[in-house]
Motif scaffolding. Sequence first.
Motif, short mmCIF file in Angstrom:
data_model
loop_
_atom_site.label_atom_id
_atom_site.label_comp_id
_atom_site.label_asym_id
_atom_site.label_seq_id
_atom_site.Cartn_x
_atom_site.Cartn_y
_atom_site.Cartn_z
N LEU A 171 78.40 47.59 21.07
CA LEU A 171 77.88 48.60 20.15
C LEU A 171 76.72 49.36 20.78
CD1 LEU A 171 78.75 48.96 17.16
CD2 LEU A 171 76.68 47.74 16.53
N VAL A 172 75.87 48.64 21.49
CA VAL A 172 74.61 49.21 21.94
C VAL A 172 74.73 49.90 23.30
CG1 VAL A 172 72.27 48.60 22.66
CG2 VAL A 172 73.19 47.65 20.56
N LEU A 173 75.55 49.31 24.20
CA LEU A 173 75.61 49.85 25.57
C LEU A 173 75.94 51.34 25.63
CD1 LEU A 173 77.06 46.97 27.78
CD2 LEU A 173 74.85 48.09 28.00
N PRO A 174 76.97 51.81 24.88
CA PRO A 174 77.26 53.24 24.95
C PRO A 174 76.08 54.11 24.52
CG PRO A 174 79.00 52.08 23.80
CD PRO A 174 77.91 51.09 24.01
N LEU A 175 75.31 53.60 23.55
CA LEU A 175 74.18 54.38 23.06
C LEU A 175 73.05 54.43 24.09
CD1 LEU A 175 74.08 53.04 19.41
CD2 LEU A 175 74.92 55.24 20.18
N CYS A 176 73.08 53.50 25.04
CA CYS A 176 72.01 53.45 26.04
C CYS A 176 72.31 54.31 27.26
CB CYS A 176 71.77 52.00 26.48
SG CYS A 176 71.13 50.99 25.15
N ILE A 177 73.47 54.94 27.28
CA ILE A 177 73.85 55.72 28.46
C ILE A 177 72.84 56.83 28.79
CG2 ILE A 177 75.62 57.30 29.36
CD1 ILE A 177 77.69 55.46 28.06
N PRO A 178 72.36 57.58 27.80
CA PRO A 178 71.36 58.61 28.14
C PRO A 178 70.13 58.04 28.86
CG PRO A 178 72.10 58.88 25.89
CD PRO A 178 72.70 57.61 26.39
N VAL A 179 69.69 56.87 28.42
CA VAL A 179 68.53 56.25 29.06
C VAL A 179 68.85 55.93 30.51
CG1 VAL A 179 66.92 54.31 28.96
CG2 VAL A 179 67.83 55.27 26.85
#
Lengths: 227, 204
Positions: A171-179
């Motif tokens: 759930l979280v990894l895709p959301l962290c791509i910009p970082v």
Amino acid sequence: MNKLSLMGLFGLVVRRDLLLAMRRRADVLTTLIFFVMVVSLFPLGVGPEMDMLRKMASGVVWVAALLASMLSLPRMFSADHADGTLEQMMLAPQSLSVLVLGKIVAHWMLSGLPLALIAPVLGLQFDMSPEALWILVLALLLGTPVLSMIGAVGAALTLGLRGGGVLVSLLVLPLCIPVLIFGAGAVEAVTSGMSVASNLAFLGAFMLFALVFSPFVAAQALRISME
Amino acid sequence: MLEVANLACSRGDHRLFSGLTFSLHPGEIMQVQGANGSGKTSLLRTLCGFIQPDEGDILWNGKRAHDLGEDYYAELLYLGHLNAIKDELNALENLQMSAGMAGYTVTEQQAIAALRRMGLQRREHLPVRVLSQGQRRRVALARLLTGDAHLWILDEPLTALDVGAVGLMQELIGEHLSKGGMTIFTTHQPLQVAGVETRQLTLS
């Protein structure tokens, strides 16, 4: 009897989580050792070609940091959920978001901060230049809080689910791509002689954005998980 | 004063209770009765706001508890099946932390006095991990002594307690009621507070 202010409550939660971590050091160390191991595997696997290592350094460190911070996420709320402390937190006569922010800050101090501090040592294995190492640390200091904050939302949403540990990473990894993009990009920029300001500015903006929204969203997710 | 009007609650598709109406005045104590699975815990958790009721209102001093939010929580002390204590901390730290979560600070002397009253002399600095189930429950119950919440919501407070501790609980609840407090609780063991009639609410 003295009432506790909002800041007092925030401080209490941070202190409490740090104290608990000190009594349970293995949890903190596993994250750090995982990070060190993953980063160290690359020079061994790829071979001692300096040019290639230097090019991939920032990406490797950032991906490893991302994975390492996922390791400790499932534990963020689960212990408090299991022993009933979370119920008491919801009944605190202060905003639940502030308590959640306290937990996020403590989580970052135990997972993100150690990674950022040890990263320069690992960077040496990749023959990174001193300027690149500085920017790497700076970018990690700006980026890892975002990972903890987005992670808190994911951890709250998957609380009490079976197999929640893997689910939260998905759930979280895709959301962290910009970082990841801007974090690795900052180091990339300094090695190719460009300005790092824009990359760092983006990381800072992500952090502020997450700081405003994530405690509130995570608090709402916790209330849903408690039903 | 706590008023519950026409409350209905369900878990999944199963309707636990509906049309539940009662009120609790200062100095009153009420026992929620019912078979296993009749919704006793769900009712108490609904009163705490963990579960949103399907219908009906919970009023605290005439205002909806949901609207009061944190002001309502400040008046409330909930003790559930789970003790909300940390194995890694000692009894004293646990009590101080849970007081902090409830929005107030207790000094070390106050906390030690509360733990002593709960029969935990010389156990204050032991990690809770090494205490027995009954002693852990006593650590959790010590919260009752430090706070000033008006409404006590106690879910099976007597589990794992010995006869002496049950007597102590009756004493504590008696003191709380005489100060104008209210108590709503569930139990499968007899709990009688001297001089106060326990009201019964039966869920079926």
